[in-house]
Design a protein around this motif. Structure first.
Motif: not given
Length: 497
Positions: A406-410
Motif C-alpha cells: 500500500a502507498g500509505e506507509g510504504r
C-alpha cells in the motif's frame, strides 16, 4: 501522438492474476470444462529437466540437445479437447493416455498437467539470435539510456505518449517501464518495436502498425504499454520455459508446433517463442532468418553477442533471507511458485496473507518487513524493489521484489533498510488482486530466479517447493510441511516466524 489507457486494461497484465483461458479455435470432440469438484485424476510425474551443457560459440550461454523421444508438459485449458491437444503435438489420443497412465481421458479438467509425446516433424533453425544477457534487463543494459537513444531516431516512438496508470509517459518511458517490470532488456524491446512496427525509423507507420506495434492484433491491446507487455511476457515465457520448465517446442498462431533445435540458448528461445505466437510456421522462419529479426537488431545495436556476459555464476548461493513479518506472527501461504510479473516471468514469486480478521482488499494493519538488509531502489504503484548490493541498481547482484504494498506507509526510494525493517502494508495495490496479500520474488543480475528452481527460495529455513502447475507448491522445514492454498488453516498453510 497521445493516448489514454484504461486502468482495467492494465490490470490484465499484472503479477498475481491467474492466466486467462486460451481460445484454441475448433477442436474435435467434447471440450474440457471446469469441474464442480476438484479433479481426482492422479497428476503425471513431470519429465526431468535435461542436463545443460556449455556451448562454445558464439556465446557461452547454456544450451540443450533436443530429445526426439521426449514429452512436453502441457497444462489443460478450458475449452481443450484431447483430440485437439494430440493434433497440436502431432501425436494420438492413445499415446497421450498411455504416457500419462490414464484410462479415462474424460476425467481431465482445466489445470491438469499432461506429459504429451512429441512426434513433430518440424524443427526450428539452430541459429542463435541473442545471448541470454540481451534478453534479461541485467548488467549488460547498464549505461544504455533509452531516452537518449530514442531521441536520436526519427520514428513514431520519438513523439509518442500515452497515459499509464493515470500518468502521461513518453514512448521512451514506456519502454523503460516495461523493461523494469518484466526485467527484459530495453534494447530487445526497442528491436522488437522496430522489427514489427517500424516505430524507430518510420515517423508515420500505417494504422495497423500504430495500433498493434508488436503485431499482437487483439481487442483491448491497442496500446504501446500493453503491446510491449505482451511481447515481454512471451519473451520471458520462452526464456524461462526453456531454461527451467523443459519447454521443447514453440507454438504458432494456428496452434501447430515445431521442435526447438538443439544447441540453442535461453535468450534465442525466448525470441523464437515470441515471434512464433502470432505467426504461421513459414512466416516465422522468415522472421528468424538471415534478413529477419537478427538483421534489425544488428542494424540498431551491432552484434548482440558483444553484450554477452555470464548472468548466474555456477557457485551462486542465496543470501540469508527471513520471512517478511514479525517474529511470533502467523501468516498464511496462499500462492506457490508463479510468475513474478505475469506468468511468463520465471515462476519466481510466492504469496502470503497476514492474519487480519477481515481483509478483502483493504490494506492490512500488519507490516511487511524487509527479508534482508539493502537499499530501496523502486517504490511505486504497489511495487517495492530492494537491492541487496552496494551499487543501488536492481540489475546487478541480488534484488528482492515486494508487490501489492500500500502507498500509505510504504518505504521510500533511497532508504537503507535492515532485516526486519518495515517495507509497508500488504494490500491489493499494484495490479490484479482479489484479496490483500504480499507477493515476494528474487532476481540475480536481473534474472528472475524460480522460487522452486535449482536455487530454491529459503526463508528462515522454510524451503519453497513447486509442482507442475502455477500457484501450486509447498514450504518445507525439517519435518514440517505447509501447502499453498487459498485458505487459512493453521496446520495446512499457516507459518509462524
Amino acid at each position: 501522438m497521445f493516448k489514454i489507457i484504461l486502468v482495467c486494461l492494465i490490470l490484465m497484465l499484472t503479477a498475481c492474476g491467474a492466466p486467462p483461458a486460451v481460445d484454441r479455435g475448433e477442436n474435435v470432440g467434447a471440450p474440457i470444462s471446469a469441474p464442480v469438484q476438484p479433479s481426482i485424476v492422479a497428476r503425471p510425474t513431470r519429465t526431468p529437466l535435461p542436463t545443460h551443457d556449455p556451448a562454445h560459440t558464439p556465446t557461452p550461454d547454456p544450451t540443450r540437445d533436443a530429445d526426439s523421444h521426449a514429452t512436453e508438459l502441457y497444462i489443460v485449458q478450458s475449452g481443450d479437447t484431447v483430440a485437439g491437444i494430440a493434433a497440436e503435438y502431432n501425436t494420438t489420443i492413445d499415446d497421450i493416455a498411455l504416457t500419462n497412465s490414464l484410462d479415462d481421458l474424460t476425467l481431465l479438467h482445466p489445470g491438469d498437467p499432461l506429459n504429451v509425446p512429441l512426434k513433430l516433424d518440424r524443427v526450428g533453425p539452430a541459429t542463435k539470435l541473442i545471448p541470454d544477457a540481451e534478453l534479461v534487463n541485467g548488467p549488460s543494459a547498464i549505461g544504455f539510456e533509452v531516452a537518449a537513444f530514442v531521441e536520436q531516431t526519427n520514428g513514431y516512438l520519438k513523439t509518442f505518449s500515452e497515459q499509464v496508470d493515470g500518468v502521461t509517459l513518453s514512448g521512451a518511458q514506456i519502454v523503460e517501464r516495461v523493461a523494469q517490470q518484466f526485467s527484459v532488456n530495453p534494447r530487445l524491446l526497442l528491436a522488437v518495436l522496430e522489427f514489427r512496427g517500424g516505430w524507430l525509423s518510420n515517423p508515420a507507420p500505417g494504422v495497423d502498425a500504430q495500433l498493434y506495434p508488436v503485431g499482437y492484433r487483439h481487442a483491448g491491446y491497442q496500446s504501446l504499454y500493453l503491446q510491449l507487455s505482451y511481447a515481454a511476457n512471451n519473451l520471458n515465457d520462452g526464456y524461462y520455459g526453456w531454461k527451467y520448465r523443459a519447454q521443447q517446442t514453440v507454438r504458432f498462431i494456428d496452434f501447430s508446433r515445431a521442435l526447438i533445435a538443439k544447441g540453442l540458448n535461453a535468450g534465442t528461445v525466448g525470441v523464437q517463442t515470441f515471434l512464433a505466437r502470432d505467426r504461421l510456421y513459414e512466416d516465422w522462419l522468415n522472421e528468424i532468418g538471415p534478413e529477419g529479426f537478427g538483421a534489425t537488431y544488428e542494424k540498431l545495436f551491432g552484434d548482440p553477442f558483444n553484450y554477452s556476459i555470464e548472468l548466474l555464476p555456477p557457485d551462486l548461493t542465496q543470501p540469508v533471507l527471513t520471512l517478511p513479518w514479525a517474529p511470533g506472527e502467523m501468516w498464511y501461504y496462499t500462492g506457490g511458485p508463479h510468475g513474478a510479473w505475469v506468468s511468463g516471468s520465471g515462476w519466481a514469486a510466492i504469496d502470503f496473507i497476514p492474519n487480519d480478521p477481515v481483509l478483502s482488499c483493504w490494506p492490512s494493519d500488519q507490516w511487511a518487513l524487509a527479508v534482508a538488509p539493502g537499499q530501496i531502489v523502486r517504490s511505486e504503484n504497489g511495487e517495492v524493489v530492494q537491492d541487496l548490493g552496494d551499487d543501488g541498481d536492481e540489475r546487478t547482484g541480488w534484488s528482492i521484489f515486494y508487490m501489492h504494498v500500500a502507498g500509505e506507509g510504504r518505504v521510500a526510494v533511497g532508504t537503507r533498510v535492515n532485516t526486519g525493517d518495515p517495507i509497508g502494508h500488504p494490500s491489493c495495490e499494484g495490479g490484479l488482486s482479489t484479496a490483500t496479500h504480499l507477493h515476494l520474488a528474487r532476481k540475480y543480475n536481473g534474472e528472475w530466479l524460480p522460487a522452486a528452481g535449482p536455487l530454491p527460495m529459503v526463508l528462515d529455513g522454510w524451503k519453497v517447493t513447486g509442482e507442475a502447475t502455477e500457484y501450486d507448491g509447498g514450504l518445507v522445514k525439517g519435518n514440517q510441511i505447509r501447502v499453498a492454498c487459498e485458505c487459512r488453516e493453521d496446520g495446512k498453510n499457516g507459518v509462524v516466524r
